[in-house]
Design a protein around this motif. Structure first.
Motif, PDB file in Angstrom:
ATOM      1  N   PRO A 230     -21.575   6.733 -98.384  1.00 44.95           N
ATOM      2  CA  PRO A 230     -22.274   7.857 -99.014  1.00 44.95           C
ATOM      3  C   PRO A 230     -21.585   9.184 -98.696  1.00 44.95           C
ATOM      4  O   PRO A 230     -21.300   9.480 -97.539  1.00 44.95           O
ATOM      5  CB  PRO A 230     -23.671   7.797 -98.377  1.00 44.95           C
ATOM      6  N   GLY A 231     -21.317   9.949 -99.723  1.00 48.98           N
ATOM      7  CA  GLY A 231     -20.707  11.260 -99.540  1.00 48.98           C
ATOM      8  C   GLY A 231     -19.212  11.301 -99.762  1.00 48.98           C
ATOM      9  O   GLY A 231     -18.669  12.353-100.105  1.00 48.98           O
TER      10      GLY A 231
ATOM     11  N   ARG B 273     -22.720  23.584 -96.294  1.00 49.82           N
ATOM     12  CA  ARG B 273     -23.011  23.423 -97.719  1.00 49.82           C
ATOM     13  C   ARG B 273     -23.039  24.771 -98.434  1.00 49.82           C
ATOM     14  O   ARG B 273     -22.491  24.914 -99.541  1.00 49.82           O
ATOM     15  CB  ARG B 273     -24.351  22.712 -97.900  1.00 49.82           C
TER      16      ARG B 273
ATOM     17  N   GLN C  88     -25.626  18.935-105.866  1.00 53.62           N
ATOM     18  CA  GLN C  88     -26.448  17.724-105.850  1.00 53.62           C
ATOM     19  C   GLN C  88     -26.179  16.838-104.632  1.00 53.62           C
ATOM     20  O   GLN C  88     -27.045  16.054-104.244  1.00 53.62           O
ATOM     21  CB  GLN C  88     -26.215  16.920-107.131  1.00 53.62           C
ATOM     22  N   ALA C  89     -24.984  16.963-104.034  1.00 51.69           N
ATOM     23  CA  ALA C  89     -24.589  16.060-102.945  1.00 51.69           C
ATOM     24  C   ALA C  89     -25.016  16.600-101.583  1.00 51.69           C
ATOM     25  O   ALA C  89     -24.233  16.641-100.643  1.00 51.69           O
ATOM     26  CB  ALA C  89     -23.079  15.836-102.982  1.00 51.69           C
ATOM     27  N   LYS C  90     -26.264  17.004-101.486  1.00 47.46           N
ATOM     28  CA  LYS C  90     -26.744  17.652-100.266  1.00 47.46           C
ATOM     29  C   LYS C  90     -26.945  16.662 -99.114  1.00 47.46           C
ATOM     30  O   LYS C  90     -26.629  16.962 -97.969  1.00 47.46           O
ATOM     31  CB  LYS C  90     -28.060  18.380-100.558  1.00 47.46           C
ATOM     32  N   LYS C  91     -27.449  15.497 -99.400  1.00 49.19           N
ATOM     33  CA  LYS C  91     -27.890  14.590 -98.348  1.00 49.19           C
ATOM     34  C   LYS C  91     -26.736  14.016 -97.538  1.00 49.19           C
ATOM     35  O   LYS C  91     -26.793  13.968 -96.303  1.00 49.19           O
ATOM     36  CB  LYS C  91     -28.716  13.448 -98.959  1.00 49.19           C
ATOM     37  N   HIS C  92     -25.667  13.578 -98.226  1.00 47.51           N
ATOM     38  CA  HIS C  92     -24.604  12.852 -97.534  1.00 47.51           C
ATOM     39  C   HIS C  92     -23.276  13.604 -97.449  1.00 47.51           C
ATOM     40  O   HIS C  92     -22.497  13.369 -96.522  1.00 47.51           O
ATOM     41  CB  HIS C  92     -24.353  11.504 -98.222  1.00 47.51           C
TER      42      HIS C  92
ATOM     43  N   HIS D 192     -23.582  18.692 -94.981  1.00 48.34           N
ATOM     44  CA  HIS D 192     -24.770  18.921 -94.173  1.00 48.34           C
ATOM     45  C   HIS D 192     -24.346  19.523 -92.837  1.00 48.34           C
ATOM     46  O   HIS D 192     -23.180  19.506 -92.466  1.00 48.34           O
ATOM     47  CB  HIS D 192     -25.546  17.628 -93.947  1.00 48.34           C
TER      48      HIS D 192
END
Length: 408
Positions: free
Chosen positions: A222-223, A285, A393-397, A400
Motif C-alpha cells: 500500500p502506498g 503530506r 487521495q493517497a493519505k492513508k498509506h 503520512h
C-alpha cells in the motif's frame, strides 16, 4: 581494505541516536557529498559538449551520448543490483559505489578513445543507480524517528547544491581550463570522500533474509504505486521545462538570460530544500500537496505571463522552491511505505525517476516541435493535475506523519 573497516552495530547506533537530540551532521554530510559527486558526474558533460567533442574528435550529438549512457546505466542497475545486494553491509556497499566513481571518472578524464569513455560513463551510471537506491535508507537509520525527515533533507542537500553551484562552476572552469581537469578534480574529491566515509560514517547490517519480500510484493505494498505515479508525473513535468528552458526563454524578453534564470532556480531549490527539512517530519503530506500545486501554478504563470519578465522570474522562484525538496519528500514517503524493504522501494523510485528524465527529453521535444517553446509551461498542468489528485487521495498509506512503528 573494506573488509577490515570497523563496524558499528545497528542496535548500538539506534540507542545512541535515541538519546541524542543532535543530528550526526558529519555522517549525513558525507552522504550529501556522495550525492553532490553523483550529480556532477551525471551533469557536467552536458555543459562541456563542445570541448569534449573537439577533444575526442567526434560530433556534439555523439558527445551527448555520454549523458545518455550514464542514465541507461542507472536505469538498468538500480533495481537488480539493489536487490542482489540487500544482505550486504551498508558502508562497504556505499564505499564500493564511491570507489566506482573514483575509477570511472579517472578513466573518463584520461581516455582518448570514445568507446572506452562511453563504457566508463555507463558504469558510473551503474554506481549511481545503486547509490541512490541506498542513500535514503542509510540516512534514516542514523537518527531517531522524530528526525528522519530532517536527516533526509541534509543527506539530499548535495543535489541542489550541485545543480545550483557545482555544474555552473564546473562548466565555467572546464571551458577555460579543460574538461579533463574537471573530471580529474572530481576523482580527487571522491578520494577525499572515501576517507571521510571511513572516518565518520557508521556501518549497518544489510536486510535480514527473514524480512525480505519478493520484488512484486514490494511493488504492491500500500502506498508504493501512488508514490511512483507521482514521481513519474512530477519529474516528467519538471524535466520537460528544465531541459527546454532555453527554447521557452527564446520567445520572451529573457532570451539572453538563461544562465541567470537557472541560477535563480538553483538558489530557490536550495532554499526549498531547507524549508522541507524544517517541516517534513510533521507535515509530509501538506508539503507534497503544496509543492505539486505550487509547481502547477508556476507553470501556468510562465505560460500566460511570458511577456512579463517579472512574472517569469517569480514563477521560476516558486518552481525552484517547490522542486528543491521533491526528492526528499518522495524518498521519505516511499521509505515509509516500503518499511523493512525501503531500499528496494527506493530503487524503484530511482528507476522511475530516470524514466521520467528520459521521457521529459522525448515528450518535451515533441511539444516543442508541434507547439513551440512558449507552450511548454502551460502544458505541464495536464501532467501535474493527476499527480495532485493522487497525492490528495493517497493519505492513508502514501503520505503520512512519521511514527515510531515505521521501520526503515
Amino acid at each position: 581494505m573494506i573488509a577490515k573497516t570497523r563496524t558499528t552495530s545497528p542496535s548500538r547506533c539506534s540507542t545512541r541516536a535515541a538519546y541524542s537530540p543532535r543530528l550526526p551532521i558529519a555522517g549525513l554530510l558525507a552522504l550529501a557529498m556522495a550525492g553532490f559527486i553523483c550529480i556532477l558526474t551525471e551533469s557536467l558533460p552536458a555543459g562541456l559538449l563542445p570541448q569534449i567533442a573537439q577533444d575526442l574528435g567526434i560530433t556534439e550529438p555523439l558527445a551527448g551520448q555520454l549523458v545518455t549512457v550514464y542514465a541507461i546505466g542507472s536505469l538498468v542497475a538500480a533495481i537488480p543490483l539493489t536487490t542482489a545486494t540487500r544482505e550486504w553491509r551498508r558502508r562497504p556497499l556505499l564505499l564500493l559505489c564511491i570507489i566506482g566513481f573514483l575509477i570511472f571518472n579517472t578513466v573518463t578524464a584520461l581516455s582518448t578513445v570514445y568507446i572506452l569513455t562511453l563504457v566508463a560513463r555507463f558504469f558510473s551510471g551503474v554506481a549511481a543507480g545503486v547509490l541512490w537506491g541506498m542513500t535514503a535508507g542509510y540516512a534514516r537509520r542514523m537518527v531517531p524517528h522524530s528526525q528522519k525527515g530532517r536527516a533526509m533533507a541534509i543527506a539530499m542537500v548535495g543535489t541542489p547544491l550541485a545543480l545550483a553551484l557545482g555544474v555552473p562552476i564546473g562548466t565555467f572552469l572546464g571551458t577555460h581550463m579543460g574538461w579533463r581537469l574537471i573530471f580529474g578534480s572530481l576523482s580527487v574529491l571522491t578520494a577525499f570522500l572515501i576517507v571521510w566515509i571511513l572516518w565518520k560514517l557508521p556501518d549497518y547490517e544489510g536486510e535480514q533474509v527473514s524480512n525480505r519480500l519478493p520484488l512484486r510484493s514490494i511493488f504492491i505494498l500500500p502506498g508504493i504505486r501512488p508514490i511512483l505515479i507521482i514521481v513519474l508525473a512530477w519529474v516528467l513535468a519538471h524535466n520537460i521545462l528544465y531541459t527546454y528552458i532555453s527554447p521557452y526563454l527564446a520567445g520572451t524578453k529573457l532570451a539572453d538570460r538563461t544562465d541567470v534564470v537557472l541560477l535563480i532556480f538553483g538558489i530557490a531549490s536550495v532554499v526549498g530544500l531547507w524549508i522541507i527539512g524544517v517541516f517534513i517530519d510533521r507535515h509530509l503530506r501538506l508539503l507534497v500537496l503544496i509543492s505539486i500545486a505550487g509547481f502547477g501554478l508556476a507553470s501556468i504563470a510562465m505560460g500566460v505571463g511570458s511577456g512579463q519578465p517579472s512574472i517569469i522570474l517569480l514563477a521560476v522562484i516558486v518552481w525552484g522552491l517547490t522542486f528543491g525538496g521533491a526528492a526528499t519528500l518522495l524518498q521519505t514517503a516511499i521509505a515509509q511505505a516500503g518499511g523493512n524493504n525501503a531500499d528496494i522501494a527506493q530503487s524503484m523510485l530511482v528507476t522511475v525517476w530516470n524514466l521520467a528524465i528520459g521521457g521529459g527529453g522525448i515528450i518535451g521535444a515533441i511539444l516543442l516541435k508541434q507547439f513551440g517553446g512558449i507552450s511548454l509551461p502551460g502544458s505541464l498542468v495536464i501532467i501535474m493535475l493527476p499527480a495532485l489528485i493522487i497525492a490528495w487521495q493517497a493519505k492513508k498509506h502514501a503520505f503520512h506523519k512519521e511514527n515510531k512503528s515505521s521501520i526503515s
